[in-house]
Design a protein around this motif. Structure first.
Motif, PDB file in Angstrom:
ATOM      1  N   ARG A 195      28.438  14.410  20.132  1.00 49.41           N
ATOM      2  CA  ARG A 195      29.262  13.402  20.820  1.00 49.41           C
ATOM      3  C   ARG A 195      30.673  13.957  21.018  1.00 49.41           C
ATOM      4  O   ARG A 195      31.511  13.877  20.114  1.00 49.41           O
ATOM      5  CB  ARG A 195      29.271  12.095  20.021  1.00 49.41           C
ATOM      6  N   ARG A 196      30.920  14.502  22.191  1.00 47.29           N
ATOM      7  CA  ARG A 196      32.210  15.148  22.467  1.00 47.29           C
ATOM      8  C   ARG A 196      33.392  14.241  22.139  1.00 47.29           C
ATOM      9  O   ARG A 196      34.396  14.676  21.575  1.00 47.29           O
ATOM     10  CB  ARG A 196      32.305  15.526  23.959  1.00 47.29           C
ATOM     11  N   TYR A 197      33.272  12.985  22.515  1.00 45.30           N
ATOM     12  CA  TYR A 197      34.401  12.062  22.373  1.00 45.30           C
ATOM     13  C   TYR A 197      34.715  11.767  20.912  1.00 45.30           C
ATOM     14  O   TYR A 197      35.831  11.377  20.588  1.00 45.30           O
ATOM     15  CB  TYR A 197      34.127  10.759  23.148  1.00 45.30           C
ATOM     16  N   ARG A 198      33.751  11.932  20.018  1.00 46.22           N
ATOM     17  CA  ARG A 198      34.045  11.771  18.597  1.00 46.22           C
ATOM     18  C   ARG A 198      34.639  13.047  18.009  1.00 46.22           C
ATOM     19  O   ARG A 198      35.538  12.995  17.179  1.00 46.22           O
ATOM     20  CB  ARG A 198      32.776  11.376  17.829  1.00 46.22           C
TER      21      ARG A 198
ATOM     22  N   ARG B 142      36.525  15.132  19.403  1.00 44.43           N
ATOM     23  CA  ARG B 142      37.939  15.268  19.800  1.00 44.43           C
ATOM     24  C   ARG B 142      38.879  14.542  18.842  1.00 44.43           C
ATOM     25  O   ARG B 142      40.073  14.851  18.791  1.00 44.43           O
ATOM     26  CB  ARG B 142      38.142  14.710  21.216  1.00 44.43           C
ATOM     27  N   LYS B 143      38.368  13.582  18.117  1.00 44.33           N
ATOM     28  CA  LYS B 143      39.223  12.801  17.211  1.00 44.33           C
ATOM     29  C   LYS B 143      39.503  13.538  15.898  1.00 44.33           C
ATOM     30  O   LYS B 143      40.389  13.138  15.148  1.00 44.33           O
ATOM     31  CB  LYS B 143      38.563  11.450  16.923  1.00 44.33           C
ATOM     32  N   ASP B 144      38.726  14.595  15.611  1.00 46.14           N
ATOM     33  CA  ASP B 144      38.944  15.348  14.374  1.00 46.14           C
ATOM     34  C   ASP B 144      40.347  15.956  14.370  1.00 46.14           C
ATOM     35  O   ASP B 144      40.844  16.394  15.412  1.00 46.14           O
ATOM     36  CB  ASP B 144      37.917  16.477  14.245  1.00 46.14           C
ATOM     37  N   LEU B 145      40.973  15.985  13.209  1.00 48.61           N
ATOM     38  CA  LEU B 145      42.284  16.622  13.055  1.00 48.61           C
ATOM     39  C   LEU B 145      42.084  18.054  12.590  1.00 48.61           C
ATOM     40  O   LEU B 145      41.313  18.312  11.660  1.00 48.61           O
ATOM     41  CB  LEU B 145      43.134  15.861  12.040  1.00 48.61           C
ATOM     42  N   LYS B 146      42.785  19.000  13.214  1.00 52.26           N
ATOM     43  CA  LYS B 146      42.628  20.411  12.872  1.00 52.26           C
ATOM     44  C   LYS B 146      43.984  21.104  12.886  1.00 52.26           C
ATOM     45  O   LYS B 146      44.804  20.845  13.758  1.00 52.26           O
ATOM     46  CB  LYS B 146      41.699  21.112  13.883  1.00 52.26           C
ATOM     47  N   TRP B 147      44.211  21.962  11.886  1.00 53.96           N
ATOM     48  CA  TRP B 147      45.413  22.793  11.899  1.00 53.96           C
ATOM     49  C   TRP B 147      45.183  24.019  11.037  1.00 53.96           C
ATOM     50  O   TRP B 147      44.166  24.133  10.357  1.00 53.96           O
ATOM     51  CB  TRP B 147      46.637  22.002  11.448  1.00 53.96           C
ATOM     52  N   LYS B 148      46.107  24.946  11.061  1.00 50.33           N
ATOM     53  CA  LYS B 148      46.023  26.178  10.278  1.00 50.33           C
ATOM     54  C   LYS B 148      47.210  26.250   9.321  1.00 50.33           C
ATOM     55  O   LYS B 148      48.293  25.758   9.642  1.00 50.33           O
ATOM     56  CB  LYS B 148      46.003  27.412  11.186  1.00 50.33           C
ATOM     57  N   THR B 149      46.989  26.854   8.164  1.00 50.02           N
ATOM     58  CA  THR B 149      48.049  26.999   7.171  1.00 50.02           C
ATOM     59  C   THR B 149      48.097  28.435   6.676  1.00 50.02           C
ATOM     60  O   THR B 149      47.059  28.999   6.310  1.00 50.02           O
ATOM     61  CB  THR B 149      47.810  26.066   5.963  1.00 50.02           C
ATOM     62  N   GLU B 150      49.282  29.009   6.658  1.00 48.15           N
ATOM     63  CA  GLU B 150      49.462  30.364   6.122  1.00 48.15           C
ATOM     64  C   GLU B 150      49.525  30.285   4.598  1.00 48.15           C
ATOM     65  O   GLU B 150      50.268  29.487   4.038  1.00 48.15           O
ATOM     66  CB  GLU B 150      50.747  30.983   6.676  1.00 48.15           C
ATOM     67  N   THR B 151      48.699  31.105   3.920  1.00 54.53           N
ATOM     68  CA  THR B 151      48.633  31.123   2.464  1.00 54.53           C
ATOM     69  C   THR B 151      48.707  32.574   1.989  1.00 54.53           C
ATOM     70  O   THR B 151      48.666  33.499   2.806  1.00 54.53           O
ATOM     71  CB  THR B 151      47.314  30.498   1.954  1.00 54.53           C
ATOM     72  N   PRO B 152      48.800  32.803   0.678  1.00 52.81           N
ATOM     73  CA  PRO B 152      48.808  34.187   0.182  1.00 52.81           C
ATOM     74  C   PRO B 152      47.551  34.975   0.551  1.00 52.81           C
ATOM     75  O   PRO B 152      47.536  36.203   0.471  1.00 52.81           O
ATOM     76  CB  PRO B 152      48.903  34.002  -1.338  1.00 52.81           C
ATOM     77  N   PHE B 153      46.492  34.270   0.959  1.00 63.12           N
ATOM     78  CA  PHE B 153      45.247  34.941   1.326  1.00 63.12           C
ATOM     79  C   PHE B 153      45.040  34.978   2.837  1.00 63.12           C
ATOM     80  O   PHE B 153      43.942  35.252   3.320  1.00 63.12           O
ATOM     81  CB  PHE B 153      44.066  34.234   0.655  1.00 63.12           C
ATOM     82  N   GLY B 154      46.098  34.725   3.585  1.00 60.97           N
ATOM     83  CA  GLY B 154      45.982  34.690   5.036  1.00 60.97           C
ATOM     84  C   GLY B 154      45.920  33.257   5.528  1.00 60.97           C
ATOM     85  O   GLY B 154      46.116  32.293   4.777  1.00 60.97           O
ATOM     86  N   GLU B 155      45.629  33.102   6.804  1.00 58.15           N
ATOM     87  CA  GLU B 155      45.601  31.790   7.432  1.00 58.15           C
ATOM     88  C   GLU B 155      44.288  31.082   7.110  1.00 58.15           C
ATOM     89  O   GLU B 155      43.211  31.656   7.266  1.00 58.15           O
ATOM     90  CB  GLU B 155      45.736  31.961   8.949  1.00 58.15           C
ATOM     91  N   LEU B 156      44.384  29.834   6.632  1.00 58.64           N
ATOM     92  CA  LEU B 156      43.199  29.019   6.379  1.00 58.64           C
ATOM     93  C   LEU B 156      43.103  27.915   7.428  1.00 58.64           C
ATOM     94  O   LEU B 156      44.113  27.447   7.945  1.00 58.64           O
ATOM     95  CB  LEU B 156      43.266  28.397   4.981  1.00 58.64           C
TER      96      LEU B 156
ATOM     97  N   SER C 275      24.689  21.575  14.998  1.00 59.34           N
ATOM     98  CA  SER C 275      25.075  20.423  14.187  1.00 59.34           C
ATOM     99  C   SER C 275      25.664  19.362  15.109  1.00 59.34           C
ATOM    100  O   SER C 275      26.484  19.678  15.980  1.00 59.34           O
ATOM    101  CB  SER C 275      26.132  20.839  13.155  1.00 59.34           C
ATOM    102  N   PRO C 276      25.285  18.095  14.928  1.00 63.62           N
ATOM    103  CA  PRO C 276      25.870  17.054  15.789  1.00 63.62           C
ATOM    104  C   PRO C 276      27.345  16.807  15.493  1.00 63.62           C
ATOM    105  O   PRO C 276      28.031  16.160  16.285  1.00 63.62           O
ATOM    106  CB  PRO C 276      25.025  15.815  15.454  1.00 63.62           C
ATOM    107  N   TYR C 277      27.863  17.355  14.386  1.00 65.88           N
ATOM    108  CA  TYR C 277      29.240  17.072  13.985  1.00 65.88           C
ATOM    109  C   TYR C 277      30.203  18.227  14.263  1.00 65.88           C
ATOM    110  O   TYR C 277      31.419  18.061  14.170  1.00 65.88           O
ATOM    111  CB  TYR C 277      29.286  16.675  12.508  1.00 65.88           C
ATOM    112  N   VAL C 278      29.702  19.403  14.576  1.00 66.43           N
ATOM    113  CA  VAL C 278      30.483  20.544  15.059  1.00 66.43           C
ATOM    114  C   VAL C 278      31.803  20.720  14.317  1.00 66.43           C
ATOM    115  O   VAL C 278      32.860  20.403  14.828  1.00 66.43           O
ATOM    116  CB  VAL C 278      30.748  20.416  16.581  1.00 66.43           C
ATOM    117  N   TYR C 279      31.744  21.258  13.105  1.00 65.91           N
ATOM    118  CA  TYR C 279      32.963  21.516  12.342  1.00 65.91           C
ATOM    119  C   TYR C 279      33.773  22.666  12.932  1.00 65.91           C
ATOM    120  O   TYR C 279      34.954  22.825  12.612  1.00 65.91           O
ATOM    121  CB  TYR C 279      32.614  21.842  10.892  1.00 65.91           C
ATOM    122  N   TYR C 280      33.145  23.486  13.772  1.00 64.70           N
ATOM    123  CA  TYR C 280      33.803  24.626  14.415  1.00 64.70           C
ATOM    124  C   TYR C 280      32.996  24.980  15.652  1.00 64.70           C
ATOM    125  O   TYR C 280      31.926  24.392  15.903  1.00 64.70           O
ATOM    126  CB  TYR C 280      33.890  25.823  13.448  1.00 64.70           C
TER     127      TYR C 280
END
Length: 502
Positions: free
Chosen positions: A130-133, A135-149, A217-222
């Motif tokens: 479900r594309r429209y669902r 799109r509502k997921d929140l996503k961002w990247k964070t720089e850490t001592p082990f690289g970007e997560l 997967s219907p939920y597409v985490y990535y």
């Protein structure tokens, strides 16, 4: 818009996306009329109408059709009932599994990527994803001592509806399909205690001489989050065959990564009852991590081996020969299953329960096969009843669930509750409010105190960014807790001590 207009709009969506052809329109409209309990159109204009629509109109079209169906008593009132019914409507336009499979393998003859591009688009167009669902997921990247997560708050996976849960108690569990991964889900209409899959299709393929299924997967985490599952309902098991299957798959689909959850509780995935893998067209943070130290394994000088600079304990092996990787991975697994190092608090077995296993991830890189072998241990203690190598209690306000394959690779899948909680925390951060007595936010009180000591008074425009960054740092600590060897000199020495036994 009235129900007849929306029937025409849905048929038009089918034509636009290629799910149906123009000569299918009357057939599809009649099927939709039947599902909605209607005898026919009120006039010829409605019957022949095929209005212009965009892919983004689907949510509105289905929502209005569901409102009508609910009002007329054709569909139930809960979110689960609505999901079952709109899946039934979409299924009217979905081709038979054999037809989709033929199209996939025909395209595969030209290009593996062309085949997966086709199937991924199809899985979205049918509203299985479900594309429209998403799109509502929140996503961002964070720089850490082990690289970007990668950090995600997943809002697309539906939470259990309390009314549906109550209603499901009166339904006898049919035991069919046995689980959400079984091949019998293809075309299944769904019920209150089992997701609707009437619009779901699977591609059959052979791995290591066995029949497996390929789906998304219907939920597409990535991006292109795929699932590869055994056609038989058999439990998860990490063994030599696991490495053979993973490497054969990435050989067939070199633009994809594929990995397996571990096969033990606490360190495994949410479905241990059915052997399956997850992958997709995505470069995870762990894949970008370099080596901490290179290692030579006796008898495998032709295979590149290294300890990965990562918060978990990862051995990376690489070779142009998949067979050589299978041999070495099997040896590492065998040694790890029985490995005990009391000084490092690694116990292979206690009370008849085995604790050591591996989370393996396969990919192609520079024309070579590559396997990341993540060492896992699920031992518990009185101090850590949920697992020693599991997020510790002080981190549960952000992440309490198992650290499975996706998190291992550096992508946090955080619970939906955090969206509202972080928003409220941002306000409390700015206005200095005490949240220790707040029923919802009190779990974050110690964390917020630490942030106030670190940042002092912050403005509203800064608060959300700080919280995002600090959630990423908490996730970095979560991964460190899941690593069996600590990220310090003593831990590295213990890691090397194990590899010297391989």
């Amino acid at each position: 818009m009235n129900i007849y207009e929306n029937i025409s709009r849905l048929a038009s969506y089918g034509v636009r996306t290629g799910l149906i052809e123009r000569e299918d329109v009357a057939f599809v409209k009649n099927r939709l009329l039947s599902e909605l309990g209607l005898d026919g159109f009120e006039n010829d204009d409605e019957a022949n109408s095929l209005p212009e629509v965009s892919v983004d109109d689907l949510e509105e079209i289905l929502s209005e059709m569901l409102d009508y169906a609910q009002e007329k008593g054709v569909a139930g009132s809960t979110k689960t009932h609505r999901d079952i019914f709109d899946t039934k409507l979409m299924a009217v336009m979905v081709s038979k599994p054999s037809e989709i499979s033929r199209e996939f393998w025909s395209r595969y003859e030209r290009s593996a990527k062309e085949a997966t591009d086709f199937f991924y688009k199809f899985s979205q167009d049918t509203d299985y994803i479900r594309r429209y669902r998403i799109r509502k997921d929140l996503k961002w990247k964070t720089e850490t001592p082990f690289g970007e997560l990668d950090i995600t708050i997943n809002l697309s996976k539906p939470e259990k509806d309390p009314k549906a849960i109550a209603a499901a108690k009166s339904i006898r569990n049919a035991g069919y399909p046995k689980c959400l991964l079984c091949k019998e889900n293809v075309g299944y209409g769904g019920r209150l205690d089992h997701a609707a899959r009437a619009n779901h299709r699977v591609i059959a393929l052979e791995l290591a001489g066995e029949k497996w299924g390929f789906q998304y997967s219907p939920y597409v985490y990535y991006n292109e989050h795929c699932i590869v599952f055994n056609y038989e309902h058999v439990p998860m098991k990490i063994c030599r065959k696991t490495f053979e299957r993973l490497l054969e798959f990435v050989g067939k689909f070199p633009h994809y990564t594929l990995g397996s959850n571990a096969d033990l509780p606490i360190v495994g995935g949410s479905i241990l009852s059915h052997d399956h893998y997850q992958g997709g067209a995505y470069e995870f943070p762990m894949a970008k991590a370099g080596y901490e130290k290179m290692v030579v394994i006796d008898g495998f000088k032709d295979v590149e081996v290294g300890i990965v600079r990562w918060p978990l304990s990862v051995v990376r092996i690489s070779s142009a020969s998949a067979e050589r990787l299978v041999e070495l991975a099997d040896r590492i697994l065998e040694k790890w299953r029985s490995y005990t190092d009391e000084d490092a608090f690694i116990i292979a077995e206690s009370g008849g329960e085995m604790h050591n296993t591996i989370t393996p991830i396969a990919r192609m890189r520079g024309g070579k096969f590559e396997l990341d072998l993540v060492l896992r241990n699920n031992i518990t203690t009185e101090e850590h009843p949920l697992g020693v190598y599991h997020p510790h209690k002080e981190l549960h306000h952000i992440k309490k669930e198992n650290i499975g394959l996706i998190e291992v690779m550096g992508l946090a899948v955080l619970p939906a509750r955090l969206k509202d909680e972080l928003s409220a925390l941002a306000d409390a951060f700015v206005d200095g409010r005490d949240i220790s007595g707040d029923e919802v936010l009190s779990k974050h009180a110690d964390w917020l105190s630490e942030l106030r000591a670190k940042y002092g008074k912050v403005e509203q425009r800064m608060a959300w960014g700080i919280l995002q960054r600090e959630v990423g740092m908490v996730f970095s600590k979560v991964l460190e807790h899941a690593g069996v060897f600590k990220c310090d000199d003593g831990g590295r020495a213990a890691f090397e001590r194990f590899l010297s036994k391989v």
